[in-house]
Write an enzyme that holds these catalytic residues in place. Structure first.
Site, PDB file in Angstrom:
ATOM      1  N   GLY A  46      38.967  47.308  39.599  1.00 30.61           N
ATOM      2  CA  GLY A  46      39.165  48.022  38.348  1.00 30.61           C
ATOM      3  C   GLY A  46      37.894  48.626  37.772  1.00 30.61           C
ATOM      4  O   GLY A  46      37.858  49.798  37.419  1.00 30.61           O
ATOM      5  N   ALA A  47      36.863  47.805  37.680  1.00 33.15           N
ATOM      6  CA  ALA A  47      35.631  48.273  37.059  1.00 33.15           C
ATOM      7  C   ALA A  47      34.551  47.225  37.275  1.00 33.15           C
ATOM      8  O   ALA A  47      34.836  46.121  37.739  1.00 33.15           O
ATOM      9  CB  ALA A  47      35.837  48.496  35.561  1.00 33.15           C
ATOM     10  N   GLU A 107      30.818  45.523  35.556  1.00 30.62           N
ATOM     11  CA  GLU A 107      30.068  45.352  34.308  1.00 30.62           C
ATOM     12  C   GLU A 107      28.557  45.499  34.443  1.00 30.62           C
ATOM     13  O   GLU A 107      27.814  44.910  33.652  1.00 30.62           O
ATOM     14  CB  GLU A 107      30.373  43.954  33.751  1.00 30.62           C
ATOM     15  CG  GLU A 107      29.800  42.781  34.582  1.00 30.62           C
ATOM     16  CD  GLU A 107      30.769  42.156  35.576  1.00 30.62           C
ATOM     17  OE1 GLU A 107      31.702  42.853  35.999  1.00 30.62           O
ATOM     18  OE2 GLU A 107      30.573  40.982  35.936  1.00 30.62           O
ATOM     19  N   GLU A 110      34.951  44.695  30.501  1.00 34.00           N
ATOM     20  CA  GLU A 110      33.609  44.966  31.054  1.00 34.00           C
ATOM     21  C   GLU A 110      32.562  44.907  29.950  1.00 34.00           C
ATOM     22  O   GLU A 110      31.457  44.403  30.149  1.00 34.00           O
ATOM     23  CB  GLU A 110      33.569  46.325  31.766  1.00 34.00           C
ATOM     24  CG  GLU A 110      34.620  46.514  32.850  1.00 34.00           C
ATOM     25  CD  GLU A 110      34.686  45.396  33.880  1.00 34.00           C
ATOM     26  OE1 GLU A 110      33.655  44.731  34.121  1.00 34.00           O
ATOM     27  OE2 GLU A 110      35.782  45.161  34.432  1.00 34.00           O
ATOM     28  N   GLU A 137      34.423  35.096  34.706  1.00 34.29           N
ATOM     29  CA  GLU A 137      35.682  35.864  34.759  1.00 34.29           C
ATOM     30  C   GLU A 137      36.791  35.230  33.920  1.00 34.29           C
ATOM     31  O   GLU A 137      37.489  35.916  33.186  1.00 34.29           O
ATOM     32  CB  GLU A 137      36.132  36.071  36.207  1.00 34.29           C
ATOM     33  CG  GLU A 137      35.169  36.924  37.043  1.00 34.29           C
ATOM     34  CD  GLU A 137      34.862  38.296  36.434  1.00 34.29           C
ATOM     35  OE1 GLU A 137      35.563  38.723  35.497  1.00 34.29           O
ATOM     36  OE2 GLU A 137      33.895  38.943  36.893  1.00 34.29           O
TER      37      GLU A 137
HETATM   38  N1  B3K Z   1      33.069  41.655  38.095  1.00 32.12           N
HETATM   39  C1  B3K Z   1      33.821  42.734  38.659  1.00 32.12           C
HETATM   40  C2  B3K Z   1      34.515  42.385  39.921  1.00 32.12           C
HETATM   41  C3  B3K Z   1      33.669  42.485  41.127  1.00 32.12           C
HETATM   42  C4  B3K Z   1      34.514  42.326  42.374  1.00 32.12           C
HETATM   43  C5  B3K Z   1      33.691  42.242  43.600  1.00 32.12           C
HETATM   44  N2  B3K Z   1      34.497  42.182  44.787  1.00 32.12           N
HETATM   45  C6  B3K Z   1      34.809  43.274  37.695  1.00 32.12           C
HETATM   46  C7  B3K Z   1      35.203  42.379  36.607  1.00 32.12           C
HETATM   47  O1  B3K Z   1      35.785  41.342  36.781  1.00 32.12           O
HETATM   48  O2  B3K Z   1      34.884  42.691  35.491  1.00 32.12           O
HETATM   49 ZN    ZN Z   2      35.254  40.498  34.960  1.00 34.11          ZN
END
Ligand code: B3K
Ligand code: ZN
Length: 873
Positions: free
Chosen positions: A261-262, A264, A298, A320
């Site tokens: 998705g995005a 940070e 994010e 997360e």
């Molecule tokens: N921290 C990133 C996800 C990264 C995924 C790597 N395979 C997006 C998020 O959870 O905000």
């Molecule tokens: Zn995240």
């Protein structure tokens, strides 16, 4: 590939106090010079070699303390650069070459259309330069980027721009400096021909922050909503957590080719364009809400993830789970809070519970992994958020805030662990979290069996709760968890009864703390038999069974003071009705829908319910995926048939009510993606969906009219989906053609166009899928397109993916085998439905396993290897 274990964690051998990157962008020969200021962590290890990660790098030059190293002084093999004799403090310069234009894995530095961008979490930075690529090494970054000025006028990285200038040969450069030490997974860089929507935000302490959303020029008109959402997020985090933004500039960049998705990255969030662009004519209400949620998520990471980061990747849920909890609360505050909760729980109970019950089940904090990218899962994210939510419940609003304050203050600028976070909860509340920690260690969804006994003479109600967590791979025996069960007892008049437990008056609602395998709670002074309302607000991520009668469920639907449980009672009633139909189908009996469900639905349609958003949710039948979750052995076809039959039966019985509600909720006036309107559209389109189950002429005309006249994508797409999913294939043909033609220029809308064709439940869906895979606009290299076509077919078209001839499985395996070479992350994600073979009927099991075996023959990326081995274990 080797597994990595949490128990083997060791502090880094070297710190990197500073890194200077010098990146000269080029499609195939990007040159990266890095200058690392290294310092040994533990003097007692003097003399031990320096080991850096590096993947797929062409090493051109290496110098230690200004001296070129002889080839015998270092080794680069198996993704590690080892320099044998190094002092305790020194500078290391490496120059490497990489090939971004051929990087189809979309990790590290790669090209998306004409722009350069990066994705470093979790371990992508090692594809850019040599570095200790682990989250507990925090470094100050200075990044100089140079590129062709014409093609890449915009060059971005983390922090603040400190220098820029023109060079020979039409090239230019910009240098960025990030004052905050950060792990390299938060590094980002962008180069492209981009334009920005700009704004400012004044923080609570009065600092002005520049806000910029960078997109390809054709998308400039789609940024307003993301900008609004960003400002709302910044304000919300100040008000809710007392956290303000720290840099002078915050940037978002939209990218078309993105694995998730995005991301940070500090001060420079990079987004999948699907999670940032939104405009009424081309995006649906759902897309608007997704943008708001992801922008918030994010942004919130700036504190939960960036300022306080993770010691190692086993702690992933630390950032997360907490950040999902934060974005859920944000979205709840911005929109309909009950609907947000219903949506989140519905997703958890279908997708996360399925994960917890399958071969890839893992704890919220895993203790080993082969490929960390496989662990960006619903368990880490959504169950992790539920675990944080339970702690917030246990502490109460004020103390939870104090605990998070303590956590941020104590660990600001550090890499922390789950224990650090929970320690703050424990310290502030003086509660004992040792049993609670099992939520982090034990995989699998706990099941609570509840039963009640009313004793009229003793005027007591005894509630017995028994908990059990099923075995999961590698974890045979589970211990009892500490489960907060929010509950009330609803009296015959529909009001909550006062609760008296162990001589204490608890008001009309309380949280029971279930800690033992079995516990009985005896409520006193209960005059008449109550109906228990359990797990209010879904106070814990568990399956709760109670043998409710249909009358009791209808009663709770009407009277429960907890909105979530009113919805849940409706779901339970519908599940009973649908299971009954499944039984009839399996026994070849004539089908008849439970009149209790029809009556409950009639009451909803004619009742006083003023919250239209919740009403729309209550009218929705449980999904096929959720129904499948109710069975050990899943009969995909019977479930589909039962649900379709129920929809049609409801439409037949309540035609006038659905039609009336459809008409009442026709908006007049301008479209806006705001809560009331979203609720009306949701309700209206839910009604239209039921009506179309009949496929009668009047409804077809209504749907066609909505398709032709809609001034927004929500209504237009709802109508198009109904036409495209109609039994009669002619209904969709012309609208699909027109829609596809008029939106051919917009990839996000085309993703929808692809998806809604392959989610068609009729038997021709697979042929359509094959046809669309040959469409010139389809590419396996674009993850959004893969998800729109293959992902949607596999995940949302269960009857066709599980076709009896096995062709759905075969097609998925073919795609996964190709993606294994192109984009291992996407391949490993896409294959998941094939790994869930154990719950299918035996012919299907064999066909699914055969495809998994076929995939296993390939030379597999670590990503797929790990998943396939688990699936066949
Ligand atoms: N921290 C990133 C996800 C990264 C995924 C790597 N395979 C997006 C998020 O959870 O905000
Ligand atoms: Zn995240």
């Amino acid at each position: 590939p080797q597994a990595i274990y949490l128990k083997d964690y060791q502090a880094p051998a070297f710190w990197v106090d500073q890194v200077k990157l010098d990146v000269a962008l080029d499609d195939h020969q990007t040159r990266v010079i890095s200058t690392l200021s290294l310092r040994r962590n533990d003097q007692r290890e003097a003399g031990l070699p320096l080991v850096l990660n590096g993947q797929g790098l062409t090493l051109k030059r290496i110098e230690l303390a200004g001296q070129p190293l002889a080839e015998t002084d270092y080794q680069y093999q198996e993704d590690l650069l080892t320099v044998a004799r190094v002092p305790d403090q020194f500078t290391l310069v490496t120059e490497v070459e990489i090939d971004p234009a051929n990087n189809t894995a979309l990790e590290g530095l790669y090209k998306s259309n004409t722009m350069f961008c990066t994705q470093c979490e979790a371990e992508g930075f090692r594809r850019i330069t040599f570095f200790p690529d682990r989250p507990d090494v925090l470094t100050r970054f200075t990044t100089r980027i140079e590129a062709d000025q014409q093609r890449f006028p915009i060059l971005l990285s983390n922090g603040n721009p400190i220098e820029r200038g023109e060079l020979d040969n039409g090239r230019h450069f910009v240098t960025w400096e990030d004052p905050f030490p950060k792990p390299c997974y938060l590094f980002a860089l962008v180069g492209g021909n981009l334009q920005a929507v700009k704004d400012t935000f004044t923080t609570m302490s009065g600092r002005e922050v520049a806000l910029e959303i960078w997109v390809e020029p054709e998308n400039l008109h789609k940024c307003d909503h993301a900008m609004r959402s960003l400002k709302a997020s910044m304000r919300w985090d100040e008000q809710t957590y007392g956290r303000e933004y720290d840099l002078d500039i915050f940037m978002i960049v939209a990218v078309n080719d993105f694995n998730m998705g995005a991301m940070e990255n500090k001060g420079l969030n990079i987004f999948n364009s699907a999670c940032v662009l939104a405009e009424p004519k081309s995006e649906t209400d759902a897309a608007f809400q997704r943008v708001e949620g992801v922008v918030g998520h994010e942004y919130f990471h700036n504190w939960s993830g960036n300022r306080v980061t993770c010691r190692d990747w086993f702690q992933l849920s630390l950032k997360e789970g907490f950040t999902v909890y934060r974005d859920q609360s944000f979205s709840a505050d911005m929109n309909s809070a009950p609907v947000k909760r219903i949506e989140d729980v519905a997703m958890l109970r279908t997708a996360q519970f399925a994960e917890d019950a399958g071969p890839t089940a893992h704890p919220v904090r895993p203790d080993h992994y082969i490929e960390i990218n496989n662990f960006y899962t619903l368990t880490i994210y959504e169950k992790g958020a539920e675990v944080v939510r339970m702690m917030a419940e246990l502490l109460g609003r004020e103390r939870f805030r104090q605990a998070t304050d303590l956590y941020f203050e104590r660990h600001d600028g550090e890499a922390a662990t789950v224990e650090d976070f929970v320690a703050c909860m424990a310290e502030v509340s003086e509660l004992d979290f040792s049993q609670f920690m099992r939520w982090y260690h034990q995989a699998g969804t706990p099941k609570i069996e509840a039963s009640g006994h009313f004793d009229a003479d003793a005027r007591t109600y005894q509630l017995t709760l028994r908990q059990h967590t099923p075995a999961t791979p590698g974890q045979a025996d589970k211990l009892p968890l500490h489960i907060p069960v929010r509950m009330g007892l609803v009296g015959p008049n529909g009001h909550d009864l006062p609760l008296e437990l162990n001589g204490e008056q608890l008001g009309t609602e309380t949280v029971l703390h279930l800690r033992e395998a079995e516990q009985t709670f005896t409520f006193h002074n209960i005059a008449a038999e109550p109906v228990p309302s359990l797990l209010r607000g879904f106070s814990a991520p568990v399956k709760l069974a109670f043998d409710y009668s249909r009358e009791q469920l209808a009663f709770l639907m009407a009277h429960d003071s907890d909105g979530f449980n009113r919805w849940d009672a409706g779901q339970r009633l519908a599940v009973l009705a649908l299971q009954h139909l499944v039984n009839q189908i399996q026994a070849n009996e004539p089908l008849q829908l439970d009149p209790a469900l029809i009556e409950a639905t009639r009451t909803l349609l004619n009742g006083e319910m003023t919250d239209k958003a919740v009403l729309a949710e209550m009218l929705r039948l449980p999904s096929e995926a959720y129904l499948a979750e109710q069975y050990e052995q899943v009969d995909v076809d019977a479930i589909h048939k039962a649900r379709s039959f129920a929809r049609k039966a409801l439409a037949d019985a309540l035609y006038d009510d659905f039609l009336r509600l459809y008409k009442v909720n026709q908006r007049v006036g301008d479209y806006a993606p705001e809560a009331n309107q979203i609720a009306e559209r949701s309700l209206k389109n839910t009604c239209l969906g039921y009506l179309m189950a009949r496929e009668d002429e009047a409804t077809i005309a209504l749907t066609q009219e909505q398709f032709n006249c809609a001034d927004n994508m929500t209504d237009q797409r709802a109508a198009l989906t109904l036409l495209a999913h109609a039994e009669d294939p002619r209904l969709g043909a012309e609208p699909l053609r027109r829609f596809g033609e008029s939106w051919a220029h917009d990839p996000l809308v085309m993703d929808q166009w692809f998806s809604l064709q392959v989610t068609r439940p009729q038997a021709d869906a697979l042929d359509r899928l094959k046809m669309l895979m040959a469409h010139p606009a389809f590419s396996l290299k674009n993850p959004n397109r893969v998800r729109a076509l293959i992902g949607a077919f596999v995940g949302q078209n269960r009857v066709n993916f599980h076709r009896q001839d096995g062709q759905g499985y075969q097609l998925l395996a073919d795609v996964v085998i190709e993606l294994n070479r192109l984009n291992p992350q996407i391949a490993a994600r896409l294959v998941i439905p094939l790994t869930r073979w154990k719950r299918m009927t035996s012919e299907r099991q064999d066909m699914m396993k055969a495809q998994l075996e076929r995939i296993r023959q390939e030379s597999l990326s670590p990503d797929l290897f790990e998943i396939i081995e688990k699936a066949l274990a």
